[in-house]
Design a protein around this motif. Sequence first.
Motif, short mmCIF file in Angstrom:
data_model
loop_
_atom_site.label_atom_id
_atom_site.label_comp_id
_atom_site.label_asym_id
_atom_site.label_seq_id
_atom_site.Cartn_x
_atom_site.Cartn_y
_atom_site.Cartn_z
N THR A 7 -19.46 46.10 -26.23
CA THR A 7 -18.02 45.78 -26.36
C THR A 7 -17.65 44.57 -25.49
OG1 THR A 7 -17.57 47.56 -24.80
CG2 THR A 7 -17.10 48.01 -27.09
N ASN A 8 -18.31 44.42 -24.33
CA ASN A 8 -18.02 43.25 -23.49
C ASN A 8 -18.41 41.95 -24.19
OD1 ASN A 8 -17.10 45.00 -21.58
ND2 ASN A 8 -18.88 44.83 -20.23
N ASN A 57 -13.15 35.94 -28.22
CA ASN A 57 -12.30 35.17 -27.32
C ASN A 57 -11.14 35.98 -26.72
OD1 ASN A 57 -11.66 32.94 -25.84
ND2 ASN A 57 -10.49 31.94 -27.47
N TYR A 58 -11.48 37.17 -26.25
CA TYR A 58 -10.57 38.03 -25.49
C TYR A 58 -9.21 38.27 -26.18
CZ TYR A 58 -14.13 37.07 -22.06
OH TYR A 58 -15.34 36.97 -21.44
N PRO A 59 -9.23 38.90 -27.36
CA PRO A 59 -7.95 39.21 -28.01
C PRO A 59 -7.17 40.23 -27.18
CG PRO A 59 -9.76 40.35 -29.12
CD PRO A 59 -10.39 39.44 -28.10
N ALA A 60 -5.84 40.10 -27.16
CA ALA A 60 -5.02 41.03 -26.38
C ALA A 60 -4.62 42.26 -27.19
CB ALA A 60 -3.77 40.31 -25.88
N GLU A 93 -11.97 46.44 -34.72
CA GLU A 93 -10.98 46.15 -35.77
C GLU A 93 -10.71 44.65 -35.88
OE1 GLU A 93 -8.17 50.11 -36.06
OE2 GLU A 93 -7.63 48.56 -34.62
N VAL A 94 -10.61 44.00 -34.74
CA VAL A 94 -10.39 42.55 -34.75
C VAL A 94 -11.56 41.87 -35.46
CG1 VAL A 94 -10.12 40.46 -33.34
CG2 VAL A 94 -9.04 42.59 -32.62
N PHE A 95 -12.77 42.27 -35.08
CA PHE A 95 -13.97 41.68 -35.68
C PHE A 95 -14.02 41.89 -37.19
CE2 PHE A 95 -18.34 42.01 -37.17
CZ PHE A 95 -18.87 40.79 -36.75
N LEU A 96 -13.79 43.13 -37.62
CA LEU A 96 -13.91 43.47 -39.05
C LEU A 96 -12.89 42.73 -39.91
CD1 LEU A 96 -14.51 47.33 -38.65
CD2 LEU A 96 -16.21 45.58 -39.21
N ILE A 97 -11.69 42.57 -39.38
CA ILE A 97 -10.66 41.87 -40.15
C ILE A 97 -10.86 40.36 -40.11
CG2 ILE A 97 -8.17 41.32 -40.15
CD1 ILE A 97 -7.64 44.28 -39.75
#
Length: 219
Positions: A110-111, A118-121, A80-84
């Motif tokens: 996924t890793n 950059n490691y989104p929380a 989701e982070v990537f797509l947005i």
Amino acid sequence: MTPNKEDYLKELYKLGGSERLVSNKQLSQTLKVAPASVSEMLAKLNQEALLTTEPYKGAKLTKDGIEIAVSLLRGHRLWEVFLIRHLGYSWSEAHEDAELLEHVSPSRLTNRLERFLNYPAYCPHGNAIPDQNGQIKEGSLMLLSTLEAGKTALIKKVQEEKELLDYLQIQGIEIGSKVTVLAVDAYEGPYTLAFKDKTIQISHKAACQIYVSANDECL
Ligand SMILES: [Zn+2]
């Protein structure tokens, strides 16, 4: 494992099935499938030792079941982070396609995706992303619907449901933004919110699906 089975494990986890028994009724409502199909699938997953069932009480995930559920959520939220962020998806579009991608994302992928991002929380809807060891740090939040008029809070998380996501995005709701409850209408009527420089109204139903934290500096 088929996506269908994986979806059961994931929904069970989201309903609290890592800690307690979740009823078949709750599962059948969330997954929108007939109670008979739920019982059948739970029996299969029980045989595979991914969950345990108790007659008339429901099902609870085993350690192996939790592991699969958490890795699905991790893939879902990272995608989701990537797509947005990179492909310009809307809130609901990202959720929709992440539902597909989560089933075809081995941990190597996924890793690397996590490192690339950059490691989104958190996911764009405010859900915490489990780390590589499957640990999730969930803060304690409350529902917007529990706030009285006059209170201010920060929006932290929204339920991932297509119609709600579209509705909230049209209203301009963003994770991390500050809202003040101006008025709460009686009989589950709308909530009037001061948000950014404008006043908006959202339904009682929507207010029950938005999580906030009462940040000290806002009170
Ligand atoms: Zn999300």
